[in-house]
Design an enzyme around this catalytic site. Sequence first.
Site, mmCIF file in Angstrom:
data_model
loop_
_atom_site.group_PDB
_atom_site.id
_atom_site.type_symbol
_atom_site.label_atom_id
_atom_site.label_comp_id
_atom_site.label_asym_id
_atom_site.label_seq_id
_atom_site.Cartn_x
_atom_site.Cartn_y
_atom_site.Cartn_z
ATOM 1 N N CYS A 66 73.532 127.261 20.512
ATOM 2 C CA CYS A 66 74.130 127.343 19.202
ATOM 3 C C CYS A 66 75.534 126.792 19.296
ATOM 4 C CB CYS A 66 74.215 128.805 18.754
ATOM 5 S SG CYS A 66 72.623 129.639 18.681
ATOM 6 N N GLY A 77 73.022 123.325 16.094
ATOM 7 C CA GLY A 77 72.142 124.282 15.441
ATOM 8 C C GLY A 77 71.989 123.989 13.972
ATOM 9 N N ASN A 93 76.642 131.915 21.759
ATOM 10 C CA ASN A 93 75.868 130.769 22.226
ATOM 11 C C ASN A 93 75.401 131.071 23.636
ATOM 12 O OD1 ASN A 93 76.710 127.398 23.332
ATOM 13 N ND2 ASN A 93 74.730 128.278 22.853
ATOM 14 N N GLY A 94 74.084 131.087 23.814
ATOM 15 C CA GLY A 94 73.549 131.372 25.140
ATOM 16 C C GLY A 94 72.456 132.408 25.045
ATOM 17 N N CYS A 150 75.555 124.248 32.675
ATOM 18 C CA CYS A 150 74.309 123.589 32.260
ATOM 19 C C CYS A 150 74.524 122.077 32.264
ATOM 20 C CB CYS A 150 73.930 124.057 30.858
ATOM 21 S SG CYS A 150 72.617 123.072 30.095
ATOM 22 N N TYR A 207 72.263 115.687 27.249
ATOM 23 C CA TYR A 207 71.660 115.575 25.925
ATOM 24 C C TYR A 207 72.413 116.309 24.826
ATOM 25 C CZ TYR A 207 68.667 116.451 21.953
ATOM 26 O OH TYR A 207 68.197 116.555 20.680
ATOM 27 N N SER A 227 70.074 109.262 21.454
ATOM 28 C CA SER A 227 70.330 109.988 22.703
ATOM 29 C C SER A 227 70.384 109.082 23.937
ATOM 30 C CB SER A 227 69.269 111.077 22.895
ATOM 31 O OG SER A 227 67.976 110.528 22.791
ATOM 32 N N ASP A 241 66.082 106.400 27.794
ATOM 33 C CA ASP A 241 66.362 107.640 27.054
ATOM 34 C C ASP A 241 67.002 108.649 28.001
ATOM 35 O OD1 ASP A 241 66.550 109.339 24.914
ATOM 36 O OD2 ASP A 241 64.393 109.592 24.617
ATOM 37 N N ASP A 242 67.537 109.715 27.417
ATOM 38 C CA ASP A 242 68.210 110.723 28.236
ATOM 39 C C ASP A 242 67.225 111.591 28.991
ATOM 40 O OD1 ASP A 242 67.628 111.799 25.499
ATOM 41 O OD2 ASP A 242 68.247 113.652 26.474
ATOM 42 N N CYS A 251 63.780 126.429 30.129
ATOM 43 C CA CYS A 251 65.160 126.914 30.115
ATOM 44 C C CYS A 251 65.164 128.315 29.520
ATOM 45 C CB CYS A 251 66.034 126.000 29.262
ATOM 46 S SG CYS A 251 67.727 126.616 29.103
ATOM 47 N N CYS A 271 73.701 124.866 36.771
ATOM 48 C CA CYS A 271 72.385 125.440 36.503
ATOM 49 C C CYS A 271 71.419 124.274 36.429
ATOM 50 C CB CYS A 271 72.358 126.235 35.196
ATOM 51 S SG CYS A 271 70.710 126.931 34.871
ATOM 52 N N CYS A 292 65.886 123.939 34.979
ATOM 53 C CA CYS A 292 64.814 123.191 34.307
ATOM 54 C C CYS A 292 64.337 121.992 35.129
ATOM 55 C CB CYS A 292 65.249 122.762 32.907
ATOM 56 S SG CYS A 292 66.624 121.603 32.857
#
Length: 481
Positions: free
Chosen positions: A5, A32, A106-107, A243, A249, A290, A359-360, A396, A447, A450
Amino acid sequence: MHEKCGVVGVSLEDRDAARPLYYSLYALQHRGQESAGIVTHDGFQQHSHVEMGLVGDAFEQSDLEQLNGSQGIGHVRYPTAGSVNACCAQPFSVSFKSGSLGLSHNGNLVNADEVGDQLADLGHAFTSDGDTEVIAHDLARNLLEEDLVRAVKRTMSRIHGSYSLTIMHDDTVLGVRDPEGNRPLCIGELEDGYVLASESAAIDTLDGELIRDVRPGELVVLHADGTGYDTYQLVQPENTAHCFFEHVYFARPDSVIDEQLVYEVRRDLGRALWDESGIDSDVVMPVPDSGRAFASGYAEAANEDADADGVEFAEGLMKNRYVGRTFIMPTQDERERAVRLKLNPIKSTVEGKTVTLIDDSIVRGTTSNQLVELLYDAGAEEVHVRIGAPPIVAPCYMGIDMASREELIAADQSVADIRDEIGADSLAYLSIDAIAGALSKSKADLCLGCVTGEYPYDIDGEAKDREVDRPAIGTAASADD
Ligand code: 5GP
Ligand code: MG
């Protein structure tokens, strides 16, 4: 399930905070789109307006006018397929014995259930199953016994996971970044006040100056008269868990996160992609938007490479800017249609050419799959796909709603399998080392859950990539520790 967010907080000398908050939420709209909200405080009472939808739709002129006060916080919330849920829109606000609290988060906490159960046993009633409410109640409880700084410290010793918070306790605005610094948060200076925001682009929008990132484990308290701020390093982390996907992204390319301009990081990643897996082709084209910075870095490195043929950087795909993010589409069929709706090839840049498409990231594979087919239909001779992130092999849990393992194309397939599935002539991803290199961070400070399937947090059923000592919940940590 909680989402990534955008959060903001503003304290001004004597102008109303509502408009600057509204503009900064606009700047964070990419973080968001499900709901938007602002809570202000005028020195006597809280005012709140929270609504579903985009920032531009959620507020009328009259809504902003009733949000009195020079202090406030705001929030935009990220949508998850299927859970359009008005109860979880933020900022969350509560009144309790020693004042009022507003909270933007956010998180995602990984121990919200444990802390929530404990608070429920102590008589707290919850109106949502969200972890933000757990933080609000824990803080409200601590504020009955401690001053503000100690209360925040005590809450931080109990909650575990990812949180960048802007908080309003009466008319005091606070910013808190979790000890691992998983999500971004920064502080900026305005002509007549201070601002906290998920990304520095929001500070730019207000014509402010970025001061710095809020440090992992740090609390920032904005003075209620808008003239300054105090900071407290409440937890000293051994390692961070930033992250990397924010840089790849999620964040705006014009934001500075942890002292690095996101655009430059993406260009560096594009250059690394050339170094690791460059292939000669007639044109290099980004998946808009992106892939753009990656493709520009990749093409630049290709053209500097004396052993390569040289390549044309082309905008070969036109984007319909009125189509929302494809992830919002609830079914796979709709997602596929949305890609076609969103992107159309420019035939002259594609026909008869060998094309490298950049792409990313690949998540489900929908975008690459559709685009490779589209480029062949438009007359491409060869299509090579290069991706500015490693294969996403695991979900994630820290706020990026990235789909479950079954949906991730790389969860149980090799790169060659994926290449065949998307129908490309070749496919290559970026290495994890290249990511750490571009971010100038050790892997132990990122982190990477993913892309490795090992997380820096305790997550049920998942492997951990480090030892983190944490007090057991329920030990009432003292603020003096
Ligand atoms: P795929 O089509 O493979 O499922 O997703 C890859 C595309 O989605 C890429 O173009 C990437 O830019 C975008 N993407 C990656 N992560 C996210 C995310 O968390 N949310 C949204 N909306 N898009 C994403
Ligand atoms: Mg994309």
